[in-house]
Design an enzyme around this catalytic site. Structure first.
Site, PDB file in Angstrom:
ATOM      1  N   PHE A  56      37.511  72.842  53.627  1.00  0.00           N
ATOM      2  CA  PHE A  56      36.599  73.928  54.030  1.00  0.00           C
ATOM      3  C   PHE A  56      35.259  73.278  54.408  1.00  0.00           C
ATOM      4  CE2 PHE A  56      39.569  75.617  50.877  1.00  0.00           C
ATOM      5  CZ  PHE A  56      40.086  76.727  51.509  1.00  0.00           C
TER       6      PHE A  56
ATOM      7  N   GLU B  29      39.075  72.188  58.151  1.00  0.00           N
ATOM      8  CA  GLU B  29      38.328  73.438  58.306  1.00  0.00           C
ATOM      9  C   GLU B  29      39.146  74.364  59.195  1.00  0.00           C
ATOM     10  OE1 GLU B  29      35.292  75.167  57.704  1.00  0.00           O
ATOM     11  OE2 GLU B  29      35.991  76.506  59.281  1.00  0.00           O
TER      12      GLU B  29
ATOM     13  N   ASP C 249      34.977  73.531  49.146  1.00  0.00           N
ATOM     14  CA  ASP C 249      33.898  74.535  49.190  1.00  0.00           C
ATOM     15  C   ASP C 249      34.421  75.778  49.918  1.00  0.00           C
ATOM     16  OD1 ASP C 249      31.523  75.921  49.323  1.00  0.00           O
ATOM     17  OD2 ASP C 249      30.617  74.633  50.845  1.00  0.00           O
TER      18      ASP C 249
ATOM     19  N   CYS D 224      30.746  80.054  46.011  1.00  0.00           N
ATOM     20  CA  CYS D 224      29.734  81.115  46.099  1.00  0.00           C
ATOM     21  C   CYS D 224      30.225  82.370  45.374  1.00  0.00           C
ATOM     22  CB  CYS D 224      29.412  81.416  47.563  1.00  0.00           C
ATOM     23  SG  CYS D 224      30.868  81.829  48.524  1.00  0.00           S
TER      24      CYS D 224
HETATM   25  C1  LIG Z   1      31.464  78.385  52.064  1.00  0.00           C
HETATM   26  S1  LIG Z   1      31.789  77.772  53.662  1.00  0.00           S
HETATM   27  C2  LIG Z   1      31.530  76.047  53.397  1.00  0.00           C
HETATM   28  C3  LIG Z   1      31.332  75.216  54.620  1.00  0.00           C
HETATM   29  C4  LIG Z   1      30.802  73.802  54.391  1.00  0.00           C
HETATM   30  N1  LIG Z   1      31.417  73.150  53.261  1.00  0.00           N
HETATM   31  C5  LIG Z   1      29.294  73.816  54.221  1.00  0.00           C
HETATM   32  O1  LIG Z   1      28.791  73.614  53.112  1.00  0.00           O
HETATM   33  O2  LIG Z   1      28.591  74.020  55.243  1.00  0.00           O
HETATM   34  C6  LIG Z   1      33.499  77.969  53.771  1.00  0.00           C
HETATM   35  C7  LIG Z   1      34.135  77.437  55.023  1.00  0.00           C
HETATM   36  O3  LIG Z   1      35.531  77.737  54.932  1.00  0.00           O
HETATM   37  C8  LIG Z   1      36.013  78.036  56.227  1.00  0.00           C
HETATM   38  N2  LIG Z   1      37.250  78.809  56.037  1.00  0.00           N
HETATM   39  C9  LIG Z   1      37.386  80.125  55.744  1.00  0.00           C
HETATM   40  N3  LIG Z   1      38.690  80.452  55.607  1.00  0.00           N
HETATM   41  C10 LIG Z   1      39.396  79.312  55.827  1.00  0.00           C
HETATM   42  C11 LIG Z   1      40.788  79.001  55.820  1.00  0.00           C
HETATM   43  N4  LIG Z   1      41.696  79.947  55.577  1.00  0.00           N
HETATM   44  N5  LIG Z   1      41.167  77.738  56.055  1.00  0.00           N
HETATM   45  C12 LIG Z   1      40.248  76.783  56.295  1.00  0.00           C
HETATM   46  N6  LIG Z   1      38.903  77.012  56.328  1.00  0.00           N
HETATM   47  C13 LIG Z   1      38.490  78.269  56.096  1.00  0.00           C
HETATM   48  C14 LIG Z   1      34.872  78.795  56.877  1.00  0.00           C
HETATM   49  O4  LIG Z   1      34.968  78.736  58.281  1.00  0.00           O
HETATM   50  C15 LIG Z   1      33.660  78.040  56.323  1.00  0.00           C
HETATM   51  O5  LIG Z   1      33.274  77.008  57.177  1.00  0.00           O
END
Ligand SMILES: C[S@@+](CC[C@H](N)C(=O)[O-])C[C@H]1O[C@@H](n2cnc3c(N)ncnc32)[C@H](O)[C@@H]1O
Length: 404
Positions: free
Chosen positions: A268, A288, A336, A362
């Site tokens: 993520f 991601e 994350d 979060c």
């Molecule tokens: C809380 S954010 C964290 C992003 C990064 N670690 C940061 O700190 O900037 C969660 C991330 O998970 C991605 N995400 C959401 N659902 C997902 C999925 N099913 N598979 C992979 N990534 C996903 C979102 O696009 C987002 O970029």
């Protein structure tokens, strides 16, 4: 009038009195009166205030739905957030020491979503009122960075052009080194002369780029964000940690947890918040779900100097989590996930041999659910920390290490 004593705050910051009845704007121990409507006490009067009650720093606190704990002292809010995490863990039979909360300073939010409506006189840009669809202007907001507050006049002009009196426009705004990146959603379709008007209206100092729905309208300056040694140009509306200070605290905590790892998976990864700092000393593979974010991350890596190898894959980690064979290639994992947590991915990590997991979350509830699975698989939780990027709100962010 009936008097009620507030027993505690729920995890969303509402006071709870016997019944249970819910009431906002109060603190534990306070004696209050007010009208009961369904399961809520509305318009409470405080008969006996708490020692933790303070005068709200923001003039919009009473009406604005953005902050719900402005009436509480900083110490109370920090302790409340640690308590929310502790409760989420004890509900599942776990205990852990939660380190002191690290709170971002006022006026430090670099990413926000404004709501906007056209009005008879022009436009209204701001946040929703508490428990309401009504949008209110927030010129004295104490959480937004001055840069984000400073572009509200441009957003008002864009709303006059492309908003409606019935629908609400959403502006996702991000402060970058090139200026503010604006993504507008919910407005008029961007076609014909309207496109040129939008471009002209956004051609103002301090604006980097305007995107209207899926349409790139104009890039005056490249929106850029520094992650360690890399500079990334994010796709419109991309996720970022809410404050620079919060990001730095999370990055430092994660780097400490994965110290010594030679091969790291960043799950993520977004645009690389943790990928690039980790790549100072480790080979990192980022995963991601959003293709555009992976493209930004890869472009950032191609231009960065002095980093170990970074590779990246677009992958839906809910549907296709990394399996133990894939995970075992890494010495450490950074994870994350979004608010829903990472149930499927954590189940695979639990079956892997990876020694170190640095988890950022979060949502304390899904964090506790996922932590329970790791602990049952033999991991020990360490260095659990609350990072408060959403000052004066009940939103809680945590980082913790899992080792075996
Ligand atoms: C809380 S954010 C964290 C992003 C990064 N670690 C940061 O700190 O900037 C969660 C991330 O998970 C991605 N995400 C959401 N659902 C997902 C999925 N099913 N598979 C992979 N990534 C996903 C979102 O696009 C987002 O970029």
């Amino acid at each position: 009038m009936t008097r009620y004593t507030v027993e505690r705050l729920g995890h969303q910051g509402d006071g709870i009195v016997a019944g249970p009845l819910y009431v906002s704007g109060v603190l534990p121990g306070e004696v209050i009166t007010g009208e009961v409507e369904k399961d809520r006490i509305v318009g409470p009067s405080i008969v006996t205030p708490s020692d933790h009650r303070v005068k709200a720093p923001c003039s919009h606190a009473k009406s604005c739905g953005g902050c719900n704990l402005q009436h509480a002292s900083d110490d109370f809010v920090a302790g409340f957030k640690r308590g929310v995490v502790q409760t989420a863990l004890t509900t599942r039979g776990m205990t852990a020491e939660v380190c002191a909360t690290e709170t971002s300073p006022p006026a430090s939010r670099r990413r926000a979503v404004f709501s906007a409506r056209r009005t008879k006189k022009g436009a209204l840009v701001g946040f929703h009122m508490k428990a309401s669809d009504t949008v209110i202007a927030v010129p004295n907001c104490k959480v937004l960075s001055p840069v984000l507050l400073g572009i509200v006049p441009v957003l008002e002009d864009l709303t006059v052009l492309g908003g409606s009196r019935k629908g609400t426009l959403r502006f996702t705004v991000t402060e970058t080194t090139g200026g503010v990146d604006i993504l507008a959603e919910g407005g008029k379709p961007a076609d014909g002369p309207f496109l040129a008007q939008l471009a002209q209206t956004s051609a103002k100092p301090g604006i980097a780029r305007l995107t209207w729905e899926d349409e790139l309208i104009a890039t005056q300056h490249t929106p850029a964000v520094n992650f360690g040694a890399a500079v990334v140009t994010p796709p419109p509306g991309a996720f970022f940690q809410a404050t620079q200070e919060g990001e730095q605290t999370l990055v430092s905590a994660v780097l400490e947890l994965i110290d010594g790892a030679g091969r790291v998976a960043d799950l993520f990864s977004g645009c690389g918040t943790f990928t690039f700092p980790a790549a100072q000393s480790a080979e990192v593979h980022a995963f991601e779900g959003e293709k555009a974010m992976i493209a930004s991350l890869e472009a950032g890596w191609r231009h960065a100097k002095g980093l170990r190898t970074v590779t990246a894959t677009t992958r839906d980690l809910f549907r296709r989590p990394l399996l133990p064979d894939e995970l075992n290639k890494f010495d450490a994992i950074i994870i994350d996930p979004p608010r829903a947590g990472a149930e499927a991915q954590i189940a695979e990590i639990a079956k892997s041999d990876v020694a170190t997991i640095a988890m950022v979350s979060c949502n304390p509830v899904t964090f506790a659910r996922d932590a329970e699975v790791l602990i049952a698989a033999g991991y020990e939780m360490r260095n659990l920390k609350v990072v408060d990027q959403f000052r004066w709100s009940s939103h809680v962010e945590v980082v913790a290490g899992f080792h075996r």
